[in-house]
Write an enzyme that holds these catalytic residues in place. Structure first.
Site, PDB file in Angstrom:
ATOM      1  N   CYS A   6       0.851  -1.206   0.000  1.00 11.69           N
ATOM      2  CA  CYS A   6       0.000   0.000   0.000  1.00 11.69           C
ATOM      3  C   CYS A   6       0.881   1.249   0.000  1.00 11.69           C
ATOM      4  O   CYS A   6       0.575   2.237  -0.679  1.00 11.69           O
ATOM      5  CB  CYS A   6      -0.936   0.003   1.208  1.00 11.69           C
ATOM      6  SG  CYS A   6      -2.378  -1.078   1.017  1.00 11.69           S
ATOM      7  N   HIS A  45      -6.490  -2.935  -1.020  1.00 14.53           N
ATOM      8  CA  HIS A  45      -5.793  -3.867  -0.133  1.00 14.53           C
ATOM      9  C   HIS A  45      -6.665  -5.089   0.127  1.00 14.53           C
ATOM     10  O   HIS A  45      -7.718  -4.994   0.746  1.00 14.53           O
ATOM     11  CB  HIS A  45      -5.417  -3.210   1.199  1.00 14.53           C
ATOM     12  CG  HIS A  45      -4.713  -4.178   2.110  1.00 14.53           C
ATOM     13  ND1 HIS A  45      -3.344  -4.289   2.159  1.00 14.53           N
ATOM     14  CD2 HIS A  45      -5.188  -5.125   2.948  1.00 14.53           C
ATOM     15  CE1 HIS A  45      -3.010  -5.253   2.997  1.00 14.53           C
ATOM     16  NE2 HIS A  45      -4.110  -5.778   3.495  1.00 14.53           N
ATOM     17  N   GLY A  92       4.371 -19.576   1.199  1.00 14.60           N
ATOM     18  CA  GLY A  92       5.535 -18.705   1.055  1.00 14.60           C
ATOM     19  C   GLY A  92       5.210 -17.224   1.005  1.00 14.60           C
ATOM     20  O   GLY A  92       6.072 -16.400   0.681  1.00 14.60           O
ATOM     21  N   HIS A  99      -0.623 -10.361  -4.319  1.00 15.83           N
ATOM     22  CA  HIS A  99       0.232  -9.967  -5.444  1.00 15.83           C
ATOM     23  C   HIS A  99       0.518 -11.164  -6.330  1.00 15.83           C
ATOM     24  O   HIS A  99       0.570 -12.304  -5.865  1.00 15.83           O
ATOM     25  CB  HIS A  99       1.532  -9.325  -4.950  1.00 15.83           C
ATOM     26  CG  HIS A  99       2.304 -10.164  -3.983  1.00 15.83           C
ATOM     27  ND1 HIS A  99       1.974 -10.237  -2.643  1.00 15.83           N
ATOM     28  CD2 HIS A  99       3.369 -10.975  -4.150  1.00 15.83           C
ATOM     29  CE1 HIS A  99       2.815 -11.038  -2.028  1.00 15.83           C
ATOM     30  NE2 HIS A  99       3.674 -11.526  -2.916  1.00 15.83           N
TER      31      HIS A  99
END
Ligand code: AMP
Ligand code: ZN
Length: 115
Positions: A6, A45, A92, A99
């Site tokens: 962000c 977000h 991970g 993303h």
């Protein structure tokens, strides 16, 4: 603390922009694992896939359309590339803002998993 990605979107943390539109932002991964390693994020977000629901699911289409643009911009669309989402701790994920990794620039990216 806030969210690193962000803060990248806000310009408070520097990044090397590859592509941006109204809803997504794509930038160079700081620790590239291939000649091309770009991260594509939503300007909204969302922690990860676990937070997807009917009302925000269009984020995934936005992300993958941006992936396509990134591949074109980086010239890896014809040869092919790998798209990875690390989801949750066992997957991970270390940055808790959804993303997509776009990896390419090699003739062969090797095995899907190196366990
Ligand atoms: P993940 O393990 O899927 O959460 O991936 C996080 C990714 O963010 C890693 O590939 C890191 O190299 C990358 N990363 C961390 N901090 C930065 C930053 N400031 N700018 C660009 N990429 C970053
Ligand atoms: Zn965030």
């Amino acid at each position: 603390m806030g969210c690193l990605f962000c803060n990248i979107i806000k310009g408070e943390v520097p990044s090397t922009k590859i592509y941006e539109n109204e809803r997504t932002y794509a930038f160079e991964d700081i620790n590239p694992l291939a000649p091309v390693h770009i991260l594509v994020i939503s300007k909204t977000h969302i922690k990860n896939i676990d937070e997807l629901e009917e009302s925000n699911a269009s984020v995934m289409a936005d992300l993958f359309l941006a992936v396509r643009e990134v591949a074109r911009i980086k010239g890896i669309d014809a040869d092919g590339y790998r798209v990875i989402i690390n989801n949750g701790a066992a997957g991970g994920q270390v940055i808790w803002h959804l993303h997509v990794h776009v990896l390419g620039g090699l003739p062969d990216l090797g095995p899907m998993l190196a366990l």
